[in-house]
Design a protein around this motif. Structure first.
Motif, PDB file in Angstrom:
ATOM      1  N   PRO A 219      -5.262  52.188 124.823  1.00 17.86           N
ATOM      2  CA  PRO A 219      -5.290  53.524 125.004  1.00 17.86           C
ATOM      3  C   PRO A 219      -5.453  53.935 126.390  1.00 17.86           C
ATOM      4  N   ARG A 220      -4.696  54.825 126.979  1.00 14.62           N
ATOM      5  CA  ARG A 220      -4.914  55.125 128.158  1.00 14.62           C
ATOM      6  C   ARG A 220      -5.095  56.787 128.269  1.00 14.62           C
ATOM      7  N   GLU A 221      -5.579  57.422 129.493  1.00 17.39           N
ATOM      8  CA  GLU A 221      -5.691  58.831 129.476  1.00 17.39           C
ATOM      9  C   GLU A 221      -4.292  59.672 129.847  1.00 17.39           C
ATOM     10  N   VAL A 222      -4.163  60.682 129.427  1.00 17.92           N
ATOM     11  CA  VAL A 222      -2.998  61.453 129.415  1.00 17.92           C
ATOM     12  C   VAL A 222      -3.355  62.703 130.623  1.00 17.92           C
ATOM     13  N   MET A 223      -2.832  62.686 131.664  1.00 17.45           N
ATOM     14  CA  MET A 223      -3.313  63.579 132.668  1.00 17.45           C
ATOM     15  C   MET A 223      -2.718  64.758 132.526  1.00 17.45           C
ATOM     16  N   LEU A 224      -3.586  65.986 132.512  1.00 12.63           N
ATOM     17  CA  LEU A 224      -3.241  67.351 132.510  1.00 12.63           C
ATOM     18  C   LEU A 224      -3.458  67.984 133.766  1.00 12.63           C
ATOM     19  N   ASP A 252      15.462  66.902 128.257  1.00 12.94           N
ATOM     20  CA  ASP A 252      14.827  65.831 128.896  1.00 12.94           C
ATOM     21  C   ASP A 252      13.291  66.047 129.014  1.00 12.94           C
ATOM     22  N   THR A 253      12.848  67.238 128.669  1.00 10.54           N
ATOM     23  CA  THR A 253      11.420  67.509 128.876  1.00 10.54           C
ATOM     24  C   THR A 253      10.491  67.253 127.814  1.00 10.54           C
ATOM     25  N   TYR A 254       9.314  66.621 128.135  1.00  9.77           N
ATOM     26  CA  TYR A 254       8.245  66.407 127.018  1.00  9.77           C
ATOM     27  C   TYR A 254       7.357  67.322 127.158  1.00  9.77           C
ATOM     28  N   TYR A 255       7.069  68.027 125.989  1.00 10.36           N
ATOM     29  CA  TYR A 255       5.851  69.116 125.941  1.00 10.36           C
ATOM     30  C   TYR A 255       4.752  68.479 125.175  1.00 10.36           C
ATOM     31  N   PHE A 256       3.596  68.728 125.977  1.00  8.83           N
ATOM     32  CA  PHE A 256       2.435  68.150 125.384  1.00  8.83           C
ATOM     33  C   PHE A 256       1.445  69.399 125.132  1.00  8.83           C
ATOM     34  N   ASP A 262     -12.765  75.828 121.955  1.00  7.51           N
ATOM     35  CA  ASP A 262     -13.863  77.020 122.088  1.00  7.51           C
ATOM     36  C   ASP A 262     -13.184  78.210 122.731  1.00  7.51           C
ATOM     37  N   THR A 263     -11.980  78.413 123.180  1.00  6.44           N
ATOM     38  CA  THR A 263     -11.211  79.510 123.630  1.00  6.44           C
ATOM     39  C   THR A 263     -10.179  79.843 122.653  1.00  6.44           C
ATOM     40  N   HIS A 264      -9.777  79.043 122.070  1.00  6.27           N
ATOM     41  CA  HIS A 264      -8.947  79.554 120.650  1.00  6.27           C
ATOM     42  C   HIS A 264      -7.542  79.647 120.876  1.00  6.27           C
ATOM     43  N   TYR A 265      -7.197  78.841 122.143  1.00  3.12           N
ATOM     44  CA  TYR A 265      -5.648  79.079 122.434  1.00  3.12           C
ATOM     45  C   TYR A 265      -4.936  77.803 122.054  1.00  3.12           C
ATOM     46  N   ILE A 266      -3.561  77.789 121.647  1.00  6.38           N
ATOM     47  CA  ILE A 266      -2.658  76.962 121.575  1.00  6.38           C
ATOM     48  C   ILE A 266      -1.994  76.848 122.819  1.00  6.38           C
ATOM     49  N   VAL A 267      -1.782  75.967 123.660  1.00  8.60           N
ATOM     50  CA  VAL A 267      -1.182  75.939 125.193  1.00  8.60           C
ATOM     51  C   VAL A 267      -0.232  74.698 125.225  1.00  8.60           C
ATOM     52  N   TYR A 268       0.346  74.636 126.245  1.00 10.90           N
ATOM     53  CA  TYR A 268       1.255  73.467 126.538  1.00 10.90           C
ATOM     54  C   TYR A 268       1.486  73.254 128.177  1.00 10.90           C
ATOM     55  N   ALA A 269       1.913  71.916 128.029  1.00 11.94           N
ATOM     56  CA  ALA A 269       1.971  71.453 129.448  1.00 11.94           C
ATOM     57  C   ALA A 269       3.285  70.801 129.522  1.00 11.94           C
ATOM     58  N   THR A 270       4.155  70.537 130.461  1.00 11.59           N
ATOM     59  CA  THR A 270       5.238  69.684 130.636  1.00 11.59           C
ATOM     60  C   THR A 270       5.288  68.602 131.387  1.00 11.59           C
ATOM     61  N   GLY A 271       6.125  67.391 131.152  1.00 13.77           N
ATOM     62  CA  GLY A 271       6.311  66.375 131.878  1.00 13.77           C
ATOM     63  C   GLY A 271       7.644  65.850 131.758  1.00 13.77           C
ATOM     64  N   THR A 272       7.918  64.663 132.572  1.00 17.46           N
ATOM     65  CA  THR A 272       9.211  64.030 132.456  1.00 17.46           C
ATOM     66  C   THR A 272       9.128  62.614 131.983  1.00 17.46           C
ATOM     67  N   PRO A 277       2.307  62.622 134.024  1.00 15.45           N
ATOM     68  CA  PRO A 277       1.322  63.731 133.651  1.00 15.45           C
ATOM     69  C   PRO A 277       2.031  64.759 133.371  1.00 15.45           C
ATOM     70  N   PHE A 278       1.559  65.758 132.678  1.00 17.88           N
ATOM     71  CA  PHE A 278       1.988  66.866 132.130  1.00 17.88           C
ATOM     72  C   PHE A 278       1.180  68.344 132.817  1.00 17.88           C
ATOM     73  N   THR A 279       2.146  69.097 133.318  1.00 21.96           N
ATOM     74  CA  THR A 279       1.930  70.333 134.147  1.00 21.96           C
ATOM     75  C   THR A 279       1.442  71.483 133.288  1.00 21.96           C
ATOM     76  N   TYR A 280       0.441  72.084 133.444  1.00 21.31           N
ATOM     77  CA  TYR A 280      -0.151  73.338 132.265  1.00 21.31           C
ATOM     78  C   TYR A 280       1.021  74.474 132.499  1.00 21.31           C
ATOM     79  N   ARG A 281       1.591  74.999 131.511  1.00 18.78           N
ATOM     80  CA  ARG A 281       2.598  76.065 131.786  1.00 18.78           C
ATOM     81  C   ARG A 281       2.255  77.468 130.853  1.00 18.78           C
TER      82      ARG A 281
END
Ligand code: FUB
Length: 342
Positions: A219-224, A252-256, A262-272, A277-281
């Motif tokens: 396993p490796r890290e997923v960079m956000l 063609d977009t991957y959504y992570f 502790d801040t209780h949000y569901i959020v998303y980041a996208t990548g190719t 890496p995935f960029t916060y959106r």
């Protein structure tokens, strides 16, 4: 009537909170829904099965002391929901000690795979796999957890080329902070790295082997990343990864997508690439009633849906109920944020 706000986005009237959606089932408490449509076209939800264990609430989630899984299924969103019999009981998982947390499932070549986290007999979270010829089980667990697995909240994503990847991990009670060098550090902190100005703990990815029972790689890290291309920081609690990874592909977009805990949000980041890496959106879901928020996002007959949970039926943070609601994309691929209250 009078409107009072008791927490971030809870809209309360004199009649109580006005929920956007109704629980899918009330016979049992369910949480952490992973929604899939398999080849038969039916909708299957692999969820945690919440129970009242009597264990006091703490920051490690000890009150989430679940012991089995039951699959939910339905022909269509809004149709009657079947609550299937126990699919996997902790008594039939040789390595597991306690806490069957958020599961996911996959299908390949006639076999259904149930992926689930549980603490082993040393109280270390591992990820197990169990198989069945039926999407609703009963599932037969492998005698050992997946070799090289750790922490919790597995999400097994099937890419369009048929390759499967597991995303996993969660901090605090999920123990990911104790695995920074790939080995378990029992003296690691109980919450995060406590380095708010440093890159946050990142979720993990591993490609699955063809047999779906093992990792094909370490396993490796997923960079956000933030919009400037810098890693999200440990102190960025409203955006950094906490738990509950769910990946999907649209065009063609991957959504992570994930929970900020502790801040209780569901959020998303996208990548190719599935590896990032995935960029916060932005945000998918504002805080629900209850501490945890955990979700999945699924395309069903051309319409995208968010599956999520809250505590409408019980008012207790460890006794949750799953819900579904339509999810809308803007033309540029961004997601319209959902408020769980009317
Ligand atoms: O349901 C137990 C745990 O709570 C899950 O694994 C987390 O994602 C959180 O929902």
């Amino acid at each position: 009537g009078a409107v009072a706000c008791s927490q971030a986005s809870t809209i309360e009237t004199e009649a109580g909170p006005q929920f956007r959606d109704e629980p899918l089932v009330s016979e049992i408490y369910t949480a952490d829904p992973s929604t899939h449509v398999w080849e038969d076209g039916r909708i299957y939800i692999y969820a945690s099965h919440d129970i009242e264990s009597g264990i006091p609430e703490d920051d490690l989630g000890s009150h989430f002391a679940m012991r089995d899984y039951q699959v939910l299924s339905m022909d269509r969103v809004g149709g009657p929901v079947t609550v299937h019999p126990v699919a996997l009981d902790i008594a039939n998982v040789p390595w597991a000690g306690r806490q069957m947390w958020a599961p996911d499932a996959a299908y390949k070549d006639g076999t259904y795979y149930l992926y689930f986290p549980a603490k082993d007999k040393e109280d270390i979270f591992r990820i197990g796999v169990a198989t069945s010829t039926s999407p609703v089980g009963p599932f037969t667990a492998q005698p050992q957890p997946i070799q090289g697995s750790y922490s919790m909240d597995p999400n097994v994503f099937r890419d369009s080329d048929g390759t499967h990847y597991m995303y996993f991990g969660g901090i605090w009670g999920g123990q990911l902070q104790r695995w920074q060098n790939g080995v378990y550090d029992p003296n690691g902190t109980v919450d995060d790295l406590r380095q708010p100005d440093q890159p946050a703990i990142m979720p993990r990815i591993a490609r699955m082997a063809d047999n779906m029972l093992e990792f094909a790689e370490t396993p490796r890290e997923v960079m956000l990343l933030d919009e400037e291309g810098n890693p999200l920081l440990g102190g960025d609690n409203a955006r950094r990864f906490f738990e509950g990874a769910w990946v999907f592909k649209r065009g063609d977009t991957y959504y992570f997508t994930y929970s900020t805990g502790d801040t209780h949000y569901i959020v998303y980041a996208t990548g190719t690439s599935p590896y990032g890496p995935f960029t916060y959106r932005g945000r998918v879901l504002e805080p629900v009633q209850g501490w945890t928020s955990h979700h999945s996002i699924t395309e069903i007959n051309g319409q995208w849906y968010l599956s999520y949970h809250d505590t409408q039926l019980s008012g207790k943070t460890h006794l949750r109920n799953v819900k579904m609601t339509p999810l809308t994309f803007n033309e540029d691929g961004t997601i319209q944020t959902i408020n769980p209250f009317k």
